[in-house]
Structures are given as C-alpha cells and as structure tokens.
Design a protein around this motif. Structure first.
Motif, PDB file in Angstrom:
ATOM      1  N   MET A   1       0.848  -1.203   0.000  1.00  0.00           N
ATOM      2  CA  MET A   1       0.000   0.000   0.000  1.00  0.00           C
ATOM      3  C   MET A   1       0.882   1.251   0.000  1.00  0.00           C
ATOM      4  O   MET A   1       1.908   1.315   0.670  1.00  0.00           O
ATOM      5  N   SER A   2       0.484   2.252  -0.761  1.00  0.00           N
ATOM      6  CA  SER A   2       1.283   3.479  -0.837  1.00  0.00           C
ATOM      7  C   SER A   2       1.126   4.283   0.460  1.00  0.00           C
ATOM      8  O   SER A   2       0.177   4.092   1.213  1.00  0.00           O
ATOM      9  N   ARG A   3       2.068   5.169   0.659  1.00  0.00           N
ATOM     10  CA  ARG A   3       2.069   5.995   1.868  1.00  0.00           C
ATOM     11  C   ARG A   3       0.842   6.909   1.861  1.00  0.00           C
ATOM     12  O   ARG A   3       0.633   7.697   0.934  1.00  0.00           O
ATOM     13  N   PRO A   4       0.004   6.813   2.904  1.00  0.00           N
ATOM     14  CA  PRO A   4      -1.211   7.628   2.902  1.00  0.00           C
ATOM     15  C   PRO A   4      -0.883   9.123   2.954  1.00  0.00           C
ATOM     16  O   PRO A   4       0.002   9.533   3.712  1.00  0.00           O
ATOM     17  N   ALA A   5      -1.584   9.899   2.150  1.00  0.00           N
ATOM     18  CA  ALA A   5      -1.321  11.337   2.045  1.00  0.00           C
ATOM     19  C   ALA A   5      -1.523  12.058   3.374  1.00  0.00           C
ATOM     20  O   ALA A   5      -0.880  13.077   3.649  1.00  0.00           O
ATOM     21  N   LEU A   6      -2.396  11.507   4.215  1.00  0.00           N
ATOM     22  CA  LEU A   6      -2.685  12.173   5.491  1.00  0.00           C
ATOM     23  C   LEU A   6      -1.431  12.335   6.346  1.00  0.00           C
ATOM     24  O   LEU A   6      -1.301  13.303   7.094  1.00  0.00           O
ATOM     25  N   LEU A   7      -0.487  11.402   6.214  1.00  0.00           N
ATOM     26  CA  LEU A   7       0.730  11.469   7.033  1.00  0.00           C
ATOM     27  C   LEU A   7       1.477  12.783   6.844  1.00  0.00           C
ATOM     28  O   LEU A   7       2.061  13.317   7.795  1.00  0.00           O
ATOM     29  N   ASP A   8       1.453  13.293   5.614  1.00  0.00           N
ATOM     30  CA  ASP A   8       2.218  14.510   5.328  1.00  0.00           C
ATOM     31  C   ASP A   8       1.482  15.788   5.739  1.00  0.00           C
ATOM     32  O   ASP A   8       2.045  16.864   5.750  1.00  0.00           O
ATOM     33  N   LEU A   9       0.218  15.639   6.079  1.00  0.00           N
ATOM     34  CA  LEU A   9      -0.562  16.825   6.456  1.00  0.00           C
ATOM     35  C   LEU A   9      -0.473  17.107   7.956  1.00  0.00           C
ATOM     36  O   LEU A   9      -0.798  18.193   8.410  1.00  0.00           O
ATOM     37  N   LEU A  10      -0.047  16.114   8.705  1.00  0.00           N
ATOM     38  CA  LEU A  10      -0.024  16.235  10.166  1.00  0.00           C
ATOM     39  C   LEU A  10       1.405  16.400  10.671  1.00  0.00           C
ATOM     40  O   LEU A  10       2.353  16.006   9.994  1.00  0.00           O
ATOM     41  N   PRO A  11       1.581  16.978  11.866  1.00  0.00           N
ATOM     42  CA  PRO A  11       2.933  17.113  12.424  1.00  0.00           C
ATOM     43  C   PRO A  11       3.601  15.744  12.544  1.00  0.00           C
ATOM     44  O   PRO A  11       2.922  14.714  12.682  1.00  0.00           O
ATOM     45  N   ASP A  12       4.918  15.765  12.539  1.00  0.00           N
ATOM     46  CA  ASP A  12       5.697  14.525  12.637  1.00  0.00           C
ATOM     47  C   ASP A  12       5.246  13.659  13.803  1.00  0.00           C
ATOM     48  O   ASP A  12       5.091  14.149  14.920  1.00  0.00           O
ATOM     49  N   GLY A  13       5.078  12.392  13.530  1.00  0.00           N
ATOM     50  CA  GLY A  13       4.783  11.446  14.611  1.00  0.00           C
ATOM     51  C   GLY A  13       3.322  11.340  14.977  1.00  0.00           C
ATOM     52  O   GLY A  13       2.936  10.441  15.722  1.00  0.00           O
ATOM     53  N   VAL A  14       2.491  12.240  14.486  1.00  0.00           N
ATOM     54  CA  VAL A  14       1.064  12.206  14.845  1.00  0.00           C
ATOM     55  C   VAL A  14       0.359  11.060  14.117  1.00  0.00           C
ATOM     56  O   VAL A  14      -0.467  10.365  14.709  1.00  0.00           O
ATOM     57  N   ALA A  15       0.692  10.886  12.852  1.00  0.00           N
ATOM     58  CA  ALA A  15       0.051   9.802  12.091  1.00  0.00           C
ATOM     59  C   ALA A  15       1.064   8.718  11.758  1.00  0.00           C
ATOM     60  O   ALA A  15       2.220   9.010  11.461  1.00  0.00           O
ATOM     61  N   VAL A  16       0.657   7.479  11.866  1.00  0.00           N
ATOM     62  CA  VAL A  16       1.538   6.361  11.511  1.00  0.00           C
ATOM     63  C   VAL A  16       0.772   5.363  10.639  1.00  0.00           C
ATOM     64  O   VAL A  16      -0.461   5.251  10.748  1.00  0.00           O
ATOM     65  N   ALA A  17       1.523   4.657   9.797  1.00  0.00           N
ATOM     66  CA  ALA A  17       0.901   3.646   8.942  1.00  0.00           C
ATOM     67  C   ALA A  17       1.558   2.284   9.154  1.00  0.00           C
ATOM     68  O   ALA A  17       1.237   1.321   8.446  1.00  0.00           O
ATOM     69  N   ASP A  18       2.447   2.198  10.132  1.00  0.00           N
ATOM     70  CA  ASP A  18       3.147   0.940  10.434  1.00  0.00           C
ATOM     71  C   ASP A  18       2.131  -0.120  10.890  1.00  0.00           C
ATOM     72  O   ASP A  18       1.464   0.045  11.909  1.00  0.00           O
ATOM     73  N   PRO A  19       2.020  -1.216  10.126  1.00  0.00           N
ATOM     74  CA  PRO A  19       0.990  -2.220  10.434  1.00  0.00           C
ATOM     75  C   PRO A  19       1.097  -2.774  11.861  1.00  0.00           C
ATOM     76  O   PRO A  19       0.071  -3.086  12.482  1.00  0.00           O
ATOM     77  N   ASP A  20       2.314  -2.884  12.404  1.00  0.00           N
ATOM     78  CA  ASP A  20       2.457  -3.418  13.756  1.00  0.00           C
ATOM     79  C   ASP A  20       1.859  -2.469  14.792  1.00  0.00           C
ATOM     80  O   ASP A  20       1.246  -2.898  15.771  1.00  0.00           O
ATOM     81  N   VAL A  21       2.065  -1.176  14.572  1.00  0.00           N
ATOM     82  CA  VAL A  21       1.472  -0.194  15.487  1.00  0.00           C
ATOM     83  C   VAL A  21      -0.046  -0.202  15.320  1.00  0.00           C
ATOM     84  O   VAL A  21      -0.803  -0.236  16.297  1.00  0.00           O
ATOM     85  N   LEU A  22      -0.488  -0.192  14.083  1.00  0.00           N
ATOM     86  CA  LEU A  22      -1.941  -0.176  13.811  1.00  0.00           C
ATOM     87  C   LEU A  22      -2.642  -1.357  14.476  1.00  0.00           C
ATOM     88  O   LEU A  22      -3.742  -1.228  15.004  1.00  0.00           O
ATOM     89  N   ALA A  23      -1.968  -2.504  14.449  1.00  0.00           N
ATOM     90  CA  ALA A  23      -2.604  -3.715  14.980  1.00  0.00           C
ATOM     91  C   ALA A  23      -2.981  -3.555  16.444  1.00  0.00           C
ATOM     92  O   ALA A  23      -4.004  -4.084  16.906  1.00  0.00           O
ATOM     93  N   ALA A  24      -2.148  -2.796  17.166  1.00  0.00           N
ATOM     94  CA  ALA A  24      -2.395  -2.627  18.598  1.00  0.00           C
ATOM     95  C   ALA A  24      -3.613  -1.750  18.880  1.00  0.00           C
ATOM     96  O   ALA A  24      -4.099  -1.695  20.011  1.00  0.00           O
ATOM     97  N   TYR A  25      -4.088  -1.045  17.852  1.00  0.00           N
ATOM     98  CA  TYR A  25      -5.201  -0.107  18.034  1.00  0.00           C
ATOM     99  C   TYR A  25      -6.480  -0.566  17.343  1.00  0.00           C
ATOM    100  O   TYR A  25      -7.438   0.181  17.270  1.00  0.00           O
ATOM    101  N   ARG A  26      -6.440  -1.804  16.843  1.00  0.00           N
ATOM    102  CA  ARG A  26      -7.565  -2.240  15.997  1.00  0.00           C
ATOM    103  C   ARG A  26      -8.830  -2.589  16.738  1.00  0.00           C
ATOM    104  O   ARG A  26      -9.925  -2.539  16.158  1.00  0.00           O
TER     105      ARG A  26
END
Lengths: 454, 454
Positions: A1-26
């Motif tokens: 999957m390509s890098r979601p555009a939302l990541l670049d709109l938010l301050p550093d570290g606010v948005a993540v797309a790392d599947p391992d991190v996402l899994a913990a919040y599912r």
C-alpha cells in the motif's frame, strides 16, 4: 500500500501507517466484533490535528473511527478496512477545575479515575464511575454515555456534561452547551453527541458539572438464598422511596469468582448478595438500617453493616474485581440489559434458564438499583461449539430484556455487537429519525460508518 | 375565507375557524411578539387528531404552531398567518403513576401543579416548578425545558423526561426514550425534542421520572444592604459545597411590589433578600445555619430562620407572587439570563445601570442559586417612548448576560422574542447544525417556522 497522504498533512509522529502499530489499536474490549485493517492511525495532540484529519477524510471519503482507550465493550472503536483510526488518548489534559462554579473542562483523553482524583483534591466529586474507570477516558465515557455504580443516586455521564467542543465530519469546530447551570438557547446539541458513539462528530473538549464531595460512605451487605429474593429486595427498597448511593448485586458464581481472588468472608450457602452504601454522613446508619429492613422483609438470610468505612471500601474493591475475576475463568461476553426494577427477579431467573438451556457458565452482577444487570457468559473461546452457544445465550438475554419492557443496553452502547438488535428495540420511525440526523450532520457517512445502526 | 378543508377531516368540534375563538388562542404571555391571523384552531383530543392535522398540513405545506396553555414568555406559541394553531390542552389525562418505578405517563395538556399534586398523593415528588406551574402544562414545560425554584438542587424539566411520544412533521408517530432508569440504545432523541419549542415535532405523551417525596422544607431569609452583597453570598454558599433545595433572590423593588399585596414583615431598609430552603429533614436546621454563616460572611444585616415549616410556606407564597405583583405596576418584559454564579453581582449591578440609563423601572428576582435571574422591566405600554426604552433595556440585559459568560435564556426559551439574539449566542457552525437538524426532520418547514432561529 502506498504511503497515505494524510501522514504529510499532520505534524511529525502524529500519524503512523506501520501495520504493527496499527494492529495494537484495531480492537476495543468487545468479543465477537469484527475489526478491519486500518490504513492510518492518528494520535491527535490537538484540535488542529483532528480538524486536519477530518477535512482530509471528508474530502477523500475515507471512514474515520474515533477512539479513546479502547475499553468499550461493543466494538464501536474497532478499525474499518482502509480507514483512519483517530485516537484521542494523547489529548489528556485537565484544562480547568473551577471550584466556585463546580465544573471542570477536560480534553477527551483524560482517564476517568484521574479526573475523579484531581477534582477530589479540590473538595469536589465527579460521580460517573464505569467499571473501566481506571483505564477508560472521559471522551469514551461521553461517547458511550457510560454509567457505573453511582447512577442509582447521581445519574449517568450525560447528566454531568454541560458542553462540548466537537469537530464535525467536514472539519468544522462546533461548540455546544454552556458553562452555566441552566440554559435553553437552541436545541440540546450536547445531548445529541453524548452517547452517539463517534457517529456524529469527534469530541475534543468536555465541560463537566461536578458536585460537592460527599461524606465517606458506610456500607452494608445482605445475603440471600436466591438471586430472585435479592432482586425483590431492590424493588422493595427503592419503591419505598430510599436512595442509596450504591445498590449492587452479585450472584453466587460471581461471588465465587471474586472469592478466588480476595477473601470476602461471605457465608458458604448464599445464592446472591446486595451491597448498599449511604454517603449522607450522620444519616447513613439510619439509611442502612432501612436497607436492612427491606432486605429482611424480602427473605435476606443475614445483613451485615460495616462498622467503619474502610471495611466498606474493601467490599467495593471486591465488587470492582468482578470483571477481572470473570476473565480468569475464560472469555467473557457481557450483556448490559436494563429492565424496570420490578422485573429484575424475572430477569435473573430467565438468565439462569438461558444459561442452562445453552450449557454455558453464567455469572451475573450489576447495578441492580437501576435495573441494569450484567449477565456475563463465560466460555472457552477455543471451542467453537461453546463460543456459538455463548453468542446465542448473549442474544437471548437481550431478547429477554426487551420482553421485560427494558432495553438491550443500559450503559455499554450498541457499537457493532448489538447493531442488529437496535432495530428490534426501536421501531421504523425511530430508525428513520436516526438516519435523518446522521445524514444531516455527516452526509458522506465517514464517521464510524455502520456502527450503532446500519 | 373559505372553509378550511382540515375541519372536515377531524371529529366534530375538534377544529374551529371562528375568528372570535381563534383570537383567544393567538398569543402567549410574551410582550413585543407579533402574532399572525391563524386559519384554524385544532383542539386535539387524541393522538389521531394530531396525526390527521399534521398529515394535512404537511401535504398542503401549511404552518402549524403547537401550543399548550399559552403561558410562555417568548412568543413561541403565537399564531402564524394562515396557519394552524394546534392546541394540546384538552389532552390532559394522567395516564399512569407507577409508584414502584417512580414514574408517571401523562398527556401534554396536564397542568404542572395538578401532576405534582397527583403524584404527591402517592408519596412521590415531581420537582420542576416553573413560576407558571398553576397554569402551564407539562407539554409546554417539556417543549421549553422549563425550570423553576427546584432546579438548584433537582435540575430542570429535561432531567425528568425519560421518554416521549412525538408526532413528526409528516404525521408519523415516533417513540423516544424508555421507561427504565438507564438506557443508551441509539441517539438521545428525547433530549432533542425537549426544549425544541415545537419546531421538530408535536409532543403527545410524556414519561416522567419522579422522586420520593422530600421532607417538608425549613426556610430562612437573609437581608442585605445591597443586591451585590446578596449575590456574593450565593456564590460563597454554593461554592462551599452546600446544596439548598431553594435559593431565591429578590431586590428591593420586587420586595416592595410584593409587600403591596402581602405583608412580609421585612425590615424597611433592605437592598435585597435571599430565601433559602432545606428539605433534608433532621439535617435541615444545620443546612440553614450554614446558610446563615455564608450570608453573614457576605454582609447580611440579618438572617431569620423560620421556626416552623408553615412560616416558610408563607414566604414561598410571597416569592411566587412576584409576577402578579409586578404586573400590578405596569406591563412587564421579563429577561431570564443565566450567568456563572460568581458573575451574579456584576449582573445585578449592570442591570441597575441599564435601568438608570434608560429611565425604566426594574424589578429583579430570580433563581440565584443557578445564576438564573429575571430582571423585569416594568413600563407603561401606552407610552411609546417608555415601551421603546423598555425593549432596549431588555435587549441590553441579554447583551450583559452574554458578556458575563452566560446565556440569553436560562428557562423561558427563545421563541420569537430572542430569535435575533440566538445568533449572537451561537456561532455560525452551531446555527448551521440547528438548520441541518430542523431540515432533516421537517423538510417542508411546517412546524413552528421562524421560531427559535430564522
């Protein structure tokens, strides 16, 4: 999957797309609720982060799931495929405690128990005390209109919300309500958002009413031969006009589960117990004597009034262990039906019949003073037959709640778990009304779509 | 004008088009609110009558103004040109009083005081007690979310509404809420209709929570040299954590107006009084002693605690005479701003300045414990200059309320009178939200159009 555009709109570290991190919040704490694979997790630090996220999601028609500490029990905070998880737990500041006006202004990520402790330092009391209070956030409590043990005397979360800041689906910031004790200028927008489970807007600030601190409560415990006797005592006591600050029920399997963790010193032959508290100070012994009379009139085998508040606190800690104690025995599926108090005895008897019919272990505790019970199916998740039986028993309890003139959910919310059942509780016109309101505020349907109703 | 078709759709006598009859139903109690010339008056006897009326009005795009006893103070029940006046006062049955669950089910036309008396016979208490309680209906109380003197301890009408039957704009019948103490199945539709002033639906049945009867209250009265001192005592007393069951304020002109009708035995040199009550029984003398200490700490010149409840009831009757006493002096224009309690002193001082600047007589009483005051301009309606000055003073008080962090209306509602001011209290996003909700439930805009917001 390509890098979601939302990541670049938010301050550093606010948005993540790392599947391992996402899994913990599912997932939240619900059983049997599907969760999808999210594309992005936004851990908002500010209202601006929420606004940016919703503007982008609105423009791109991407679903957004708001979440707090994910302690909910209905799957409302579970991820949606390709969507944004918008987590508010980092917005966790108590912005203001105003002792004179008796209110607090907080961000949504403040944990309930921390708020209660903070205002207690100022001689104030924030009553709503869901079982999850040590880990759940005020934002989540507001989004689900959480309850707890306080409700029999003090009411639910909604009763303490004076105003909100909400980010709407398109990113606009709405202020609802007021700081004053009263106010009728326009529709009650505050209450519309409270309990809407993230489907109408994202709550970013909450103005809460507080109460003066109460007296340290005194506690009594009444023992009954059968759950039905205990339930009759509840209806009898409250019907006579008494207002204890706590009136909790535990059946025998629940007492046994808790006893395995903490010695309660309860008699061996009990069928159920009621725990009552009074926080009125000098009048407390009299209130508890009245409780004793009600309990004995309904067949209590014994009633013990704690001589000092510390004993009572031990007992309440035991009551608060119920969830953990049940989870030690297996996977749990927690109902939260609420019925008229006079139907409580029928409810507990019906629950026992359902457990027997499906061959599942059932443990039942609850906020009996409100008619709000938590029959909990305990089962082995690795055994498909048991899991299926548990799910059927869980559903039959909702049917029983409705048949007794009650509701499928007293305090946990609908989420995903009870969505099909909402249509059985509400009629067609009420469902139409829900759809109209939802469409009017979120016409693109990006906010927690498919939750609460279809 | 031709005979309206609606007359033939309803049972005999339910609808009338006689201009003389219509004229008697054209206005509520508000001043300075235009009322139109209605085409039909429907005095509904049943939900079916309401359904028939709304179906017809919806099909024909005719405006409908729901009304109860027309005791409102904001013009929300005033007629609209060519529209239907839909009066609910004949639907006046108490359908059920359930002592065990402590609730009542009523039709909207039940007069508040009659309900309170009916439930009192069952040992129960319906707290909401607007000044109009002897003549206003529960339906109207719900439609405006009425308040009263009870609110400082018990809350407003909305806090007692568990569920509603509402006829929607197109004639469909909606059920909201529940009979149980708690419930979170779906959006809080009940609260959306409460306080919506007839713009979202027509309320045809109300399920109300009741409380156990309280002890007969004890009463104290505190005398102050200035209104500001009395207001400081309110903030001091409540800020210290006390919760009287009543905490009312009257300034000197108000006391003088009431004294002309009933001898209060008050000292001649007072600037303002506070009346406090305690309904906690054995603890009442202690609560009132705490009130005395707060009052004296803020400069009270004297505090008198009534030795027996009957004395207190006389004093409360005097407080309830305020409206009549003011109306004996001229036309009245009643504000109902509500401010944070710590700003109360600034409010009463500001109101005095406004009165002086406009050369009008001002009498101020109110529910000081909630920060909800009723500065009342008393004027000669036949003198256009005085009437204009009264209107300006009335508006400046709303501006002052907003400047002090308060609201333009604590309990009377917006109606026609404060419609322009709602846009100053709410921001653009909040007004947009109102429009969206209104349009979603009443897309043809037939329900009380132009009221509350434009």
């Amino acid at each position: 999957m390509s890098r979601p555009a939302l990541l670049d709109l938010l301050p550093d570290g606010v948005a993540v797309a790392d599947p391992d991190v996402l899994a913990a919040y599912r997932n939240d704490h619900a059983q049997f609720c599907p969760s999808g694979t999210p594309a992005v997790l936004v851990r908002a630090r500010s209202v601006d982060d929420v606004v940016t996220t919703l503007r982008w999601a609105h423009a791109n028609r991407v679903p957004v799931v708001p979440q707090g500490a994910r302690t909910g029990l209905s799957g409302a905070a579970n991820a949606i495929d390709g969507g944004v998880l918008l987590c508010l737990e980092k917005m966790d500041r108590v912005l203001e405690v105003d002792t004179e006006e008796q209110l607090a202004v907080v961000q949504p990520g403040v944990v309930n128990a921390r708020l209660a402790a903070t205002v207690a330092e100022h001689g104030l009391y924030y009553p709503p005390d869901p079982g999850s209070r040590d880990i759940s956030t005020i934002g989540g409590n507001v989004a689900t209109n959480a309850g707890g043990m306080c409700c029999v005397k003090y009411g639910v979360t909604a009763d303490f919300v004076r105003g909100l800041q909400v980010v709407l689906a398109d990113g606009r910031v709405l202020r609802t309500g007021r700081r004053t004790a009263k106010g009728v200028a326009g529709y009650d927008l505050t209450r519309l958002f409270v309990g809407s489970e993230g489907t109408l807007g994202v709550i970013t600030e909450i103005t809460l009413a507080l109460r003066p601190a109460t007296q340290r409560p005194l506690t009594a415990v009444a023992f009954f031969a059968t759950p039905a006797d205990a339930c009759r005592a509840v209806a009898h006591h409250l019907g006579a006009g008494h207002r204890p600050s706590v009136l909790e029920f535990m059946d025998r399997p629940t007492v046994d589960a808790v006893s395995a963790m903490a010695d309660l010193g309860f008699p061996d032959d009990l069928g159920a117990v009621l725990i009552a508290q009074s926080d009125v100070g000098a009048g407390a012994p009299e209130e508890l004597r009245a409780f004793e009379l009600s309990a004995r009139a309904c067949g209590a085998t014994d009633v013990v009034v704690a001589d000092d508040p510390a004993e009572g606190e031990l007992l309440m800690r035991a009551r608060r262990l119920v969830g953990h104690a049940q989870e030690r025995l297996g996977a749990t599926l927690v109902d939260d039906v609420c019925v008229p108090r006079r139907r409580l005895a029928e409810l507990v008897e019906g629950v026992a019949r359902i457990a027997e019919a499906h061959g599942v272990l059932m443990s039942c505790a609850g906020h009996a003073g409100d008619g709000n019970m938590h029959p909990t199916v305990i089962f082995d998740k690795s055994d498909p037959a048991q899991a299926a039986a548990a799910e059927r028993a869980f559903e039959e309890i909702m049917r029983l709640g409705l048949d007794l003139g009650g509701t499928i959910t007293g305090e946990h919310g609908v989420g995903v778990l009870k969505r099909e059942w909402l249509a059985r509780e509400l009629d067609e016109t009420a469902l139409w009304t829900h759809h109209q309101l939802k469409n009017s505020l979120d016409p693109r349907g990006i906010l927690n779509p498919g939750r609460v109703f279809g």
